[in-house]
Design an enzyme around this catalytic site. Structure first.
Site, PDB file in Angstrom:
ATOM      1  N   HIS A   1      -3.120 -15.368   3.834  1.00 31.64           N
ATOM      2  CA  HIS A   1      -2.734 -15.983   5.089  1.00 31.64           C
ATOM      3  C   HIS A   1      -1.251 -16.310   5.163  1.00 31.64           C
ATOM      4  CE1 HIS A   1      -2.904 -17.572   8.959  1.00 31.64           C
ATOM      5  NE2 HIS A   1      -2.346 -18.682   8.564  1.00 31.64           N
TER       6      HIS A   1
ATOM      7  N   TYR B   1       3.364 -15.739   7.301  1.00 28.34           N
ATOM      8  CA  TYR B   1       4.488 -16.609   7.674  1.00 28.34           C
ATOM      9  C   TYR B   1       5.734 -16.253   6.892  1.00 28.34           C
ATOM     10  CZ  TYR B   1       1.178 -18.832  10.577  1.00 28.34           C
ATOM     11  OH  TYR B   1       0.260 -19.028  11.563  1.00 28.34           O
TER      12      TYR B   1
ATOM     13  N   HIS C   1      -1.078  -5.517  13.795  1.00 23.78           N
ATOM     14  CA  HIS C   1       0.048  -4.669  14.194  1.00 23.78           C
ATOM     15  C   HIS C   1       0.865  -5.362  15.289  1.00 23.78           C
ATOM     16  CE1 HIS C   1      -1.645  -1.392  11.809  1.00 23.78           C
ATOM     17  NE2 HIS C   1      -0.475  -0.795  11.933  1.00 23.78           N
TER      18      HIS C   1
ATOM     19  N   ARG D   1     -13.029  -1.282  11.161  1.00 26.80           N
ATOM     20  CA  ARG D   1     -11.676  -0.885  10.768  1.00 26.80           C
ATOM     21  C   ARG D   1     -11.765   0.041   9.557  1.00 26.80           C
ATOM     22  NH1 ARG D   1      -9.027  -6.201   7.874  1.00 26.80           N
ATOM     23  NH2 ARG D   1      -7.282  -4.813   7.451  1.00 26.80           N
ATOM     24  N   ARG D   2     -10.654   0.635   9.227  1.00 27.32           N
ATOM     25  CA  ARG D   2     -10.533   1.433   8.003  1.00 27.32           C
ATOM     26  C   ARG D   2     -11.501   2.611   7.973  1.00 27.32           C
ATOM     27  NH1 ARG D   2      -9.573  -3.379   3.534  1.00 27.32           N
ATOM     28  NH2 ARG D   2      -7.362  -3.435   3.908  1.00 27.32           N
TER      29      ARG D   2
END
Ligand code: HEM
Ligand SMILES: [Cu+2]
Ligand SMILES: [Cu+2]
Lengths: 164, 541
Positions: free
Chosen positions: B218, B222, B371, B432-433
């Site tokens: 996570h 940042y 994205h 996904r993936r």
């Protein structure tokens, strides 16, 4: 420290919004009794075929004494077993699933059934399917080169058509 | 000779690695959208696809970002503190160590021996060289962390009682954030993956590995985002034609980002069976606290833009928007970046709420979300920073400002065209993936139009990525020289003369994070040693 008057209002508003958001989530979690799959239960993934719950004969859909449905599944490269499931609509369903090899995930479209399947642990999800129809259940975590081909089929049928 | 010639060299070395690898990864991105769309049957190959996504993810997530942030950090430290690099040989050692780690990982990725994606979840096993490379990359970046802390420390010693320049304050906050954040993946790598992949230990606890990875996963976003915020706080207001609205609020936001974002990775484990829901609930509440510094940042940056617009004669409620100096690429990028942050932030609220997350967990929605926020919001600011700093580092003026602005616009448009359809496909159930969608049912058919849009987005983005490289090379190769190579940082509306010690250093905050981390991750990690768990043997892809 210098704080501008508008800035001060914004600071209050920010805290208000944030705490309101948390309050909504907390209230929702308590009132709707939301529990993401979190049963913290271990299993020996290398010996599922020997286990009482996850051996091949034990897999599939069963009706419990209280009328609810229990589904027992195994995820193994590159399929979910059993591959086809039939469950009644609007009936509480408990799905228990374990991996026989690597990390997988599974979700069904148009439902809130979504869980990781972590080797060494059993995932348990409680849900109720609210729409009838045939829905794909996809593996949603990369589990190797056959990941694209890993899926199962869930039929949700009207209650009266459901037979074991 | 410039006073900051040595940071220019270090900065450029880091930036070149960042952007060259970025261009390569963008080409892989193009291959991926084409392969997935199924338009060109000759491209179909799961081996190539997953090798490519693994390389693309590792480069974009760990290589571009780490090198860019290190280069930007050295440059910001040198130019704002007006100091030479502390222990220059150590700094270069850190650079080469990070590079060595990257090279080791890259060889394994490109030869298909590490097609385990950028999250390398066990028990899929890559070559040990890949895991060792990853460890070197992280350790190399810790050298940079130490450099930033030491430079700030030395400066404070030489300037007692003076406020640390804002850009250095934020950069050091980010360095400390990265140190705490990277401890999770570093322990997974050192204590689990490396010994297990070498065969020293037979089995691995996948639940523990995922918990440690969530620790990193996570706050790393940042780490990626803070340079973008720094550009918005310390450069954009001046370039837009005005001043920074509040220096103190900026510092408070950085401290909050640091403290609130590190100990709350469990939203990545909302549907994992090996963690109890009480912990998930607590982490969810903690996750929402990060909204506070995010909203503060939005306010301060937009207020600074308004200051600029009004100083340049803008009138009325919205008239100031027109008079901002949009002609500057960094100002333009700032506006586009904030737009993407606003759209993406709503998506983030969905992911962060454990009741809604089950709708989107591990669907294409997630790929769309990051994205937009990461490749969009953050990376567009990396481009703009490069355009701003490159000329000052190399002493050569930017080749073409309008080309640079066109490149930024294309990135913005391409990103929306790529990611909005991905969000929709996620809601339509696409996992996904995946490299192909062989499901042959109605659900899979409903994805097709969005797959086409995704290809268009991917092509636009690739064109934009190549333009960036052309502009940077073009600038570097120019004959013309730039006279003014000094960095001018934005002045605050109210100058800060004195600051409380808590807003001018990190000792206390590091202690707070340590306590918070132990509270939020202590038991969830300890439980694996108290339970009777079954480890898992390695599996090849
Ligand atoms: C030319 C522009 C880009 C294109 C066309 C593109 C396309 C893609 C595609 C198709 C995937 C595979 C998704 C999946 O299989 O679910 C992917 C994955 C990824 N992309 Fe990009 N991308 C681009 C730029 C970026 C940028 C700039 C970043 C970040 C700096 C980024 C970060 C990632 C990451 C971390 C993954 C790995 C996702 C995973 O393993 O699930 N991409 N990208
Ligand atoms: Cu799978
Ligand atoms: Cu996160």
């Amino acid at each position: 420290m210098h704080i501008d008057a508008t800035e001060k209002k914004w600071i209050y508003l920010t805290f208000l919004l944030t705490f309101a958001g948390m309050g909504v989530l907390a209230a929702y979690a308590v009132m709707d009794n939301i529990h993401p799959p979190s049963n913290v239960e271990t299993v020996d993934s290398a010996a599922l075929h020997l286990s009482k719950e996850f051996n091949e004969d034990a897999l599939g859909v069963k009706r419990e004494a209280d009328g609810s449905i229990r589904v027992t599944m195994v995820a193994a490269r590159y399929g979910f077993f059993p591959q086809k499931l039939v469950v009644p609509v609007d009936t509480p369903v408990t799905i228990r699933i374990a991996s026989a090899d690597v990390l997988h995930g599974i979700h069904t479209v148009q439902s809130n059934f979504n869980t990781m399947v972590v080797p060494g642990y059993v995932s348990e999800v409680n849900t109720t399917f609210q729409k009838t129809g045939v829905f794909p259940m996809f593996c949603n975590e990369y589990c190797g080169l056959g990941h694209d081909f890993m899926w199962a089929r869930l039929s949700v049928v009207p209650k009266e058509k459901f037979k074991l | 000779m410039q006073s900051h010639a040595d940071v220019a060299k270090l900065g450029l070395a880091n930036f070149w690695i960042a952007f060259i690898t970025f261009a390569l990864a963008a080409l892989l991105g193009l291959y991926q959208v084409l392969e997935r769309s199924g338009m060109i049957p000759q491209l179909e190959s799961v081996e190539l696809y997953f090798g490519s996504v693994s390389s693309h993810g590792v480069i974009m997530g760990f290589v571009l970002t780490t090198f860019f942030i290190m280069g930007f950090g050295y440059w910001s430290a040198g130019t704002s503190l007006k100091m030479p690099v502390w222990n220059k040989r150590l700094a270069w050692f850190g650079f080469f160590l990070t590079l060595l780690g990257t090279a080791m990982a890259a060889v394994m990725l490109f030869t298909g021996q590490a097609s385990v994606l950028y999250t390398f979840y066990p028990p899929l096993k890559a070559s040990p060289i890949f895991y060792i490379g990853a460890a070197l990359l992280v350790v190399g970046s810790w050298v940079w962390v130490l450099e930033m802390i030491m430079m700030m420390h030395k400066w404070k010693q030489a300037n007692p009682g003076q406020p640390v320049p804002l850009i250095m304050f934020g950069t050091t906050a980010n360095a400390i954030l990265w140190f705490f954040t990277s401890l999770g993946v570093a322990s997974e790598d050192l204590f689990q993956l490396i010994p297990w992949s070498l065969g020293w230990i037979e089995t691995i606890d996948v639940g523990l590995a995922r918990t440690l990875f969530s620790w990193t996963l996570h706050a790393i976003v940042y780490f990626w985002l803070i340079p973008a915020y720094l550009a918005m706080y310390t450069l954009l207001p001046r370039l837009a034609g005005g001043k920074l609205f509040s220096d103190e609020m900026a510092r408070i936001s950085f401290i909050m980002l640091l403290v609130f974002s590190v100990p709350i990775g469990f939203h990545h484990l909302y549907v994992d069976p090996m963690q109890a829901d009480g912990w998930k609930f607590l982490h969810m509440i903690g996750t929402f606290m990060v909204a506070v510094p995010t909203l503060f940042t939005g306010f301060t940056v937009i207020a600074s833009m308004e200051v600029a617009g009004r100083m340049r004669g803008g009138k009325g409620l919205f008239g100031w928007i027109k008079t901002i100096n949009w002609d500057d690429p960094l100002v333009l990028a700032g506006g586009l970046s904030l737009l993407m942050l606003t759209v993406g932030g709503w998506g983030g609220l969905v992911n962060a709420s454990y009741s809604m997350d089950v709708m989107v967990h591990n669907t294409q929605w997630i790929t769309g979300h990051f994205h937009l926020i990461f490749a969009g919001t953050s990376v567009i600011m990396y481009f703009a920073l490069a355009y701003h700093i490159w000329p000052k580092m190399t002493g050569r003026p930017l080749v073409s400002k309008s080309l640079a602005k066109a490149q930024l616009w294309l990135w913005f448009i391409g990103m929306l065209v790529l990611t909005l359809p991905w969000h929709v496909m996620g809601l339509l159930g696409q996992p996904r993936r995946i490299s192909v969608a062989p499901y042959g049912n109605e659900v899979a058919k409903s994805w097709i139009p969005y797959e086409m849009a995704m290809v268009v987005g991917g092509v636009i983005l690739t064109v934009s990525a190549l333009m960036l490289i052309v502009i940077l090379f073009g600038t570097h190769l120019r004959r013309a020289t730039l006279e003014d190579r000094e960095m001018a940082y934005a002045e605050p509306v109210e100058p800060v003369l004195r600051l409380p010690a808590l807003l001018n250093g990190f000792g206390f905050w590091a202690a707070v994070i340590t306590v918070y981390l132990i509270a939020s991750y202590g038991y969830p990690i300890l439980q694996f040693f108290l339970m009777d768990t079954h480890g898992t043997f390695p599996w090849s892809i």
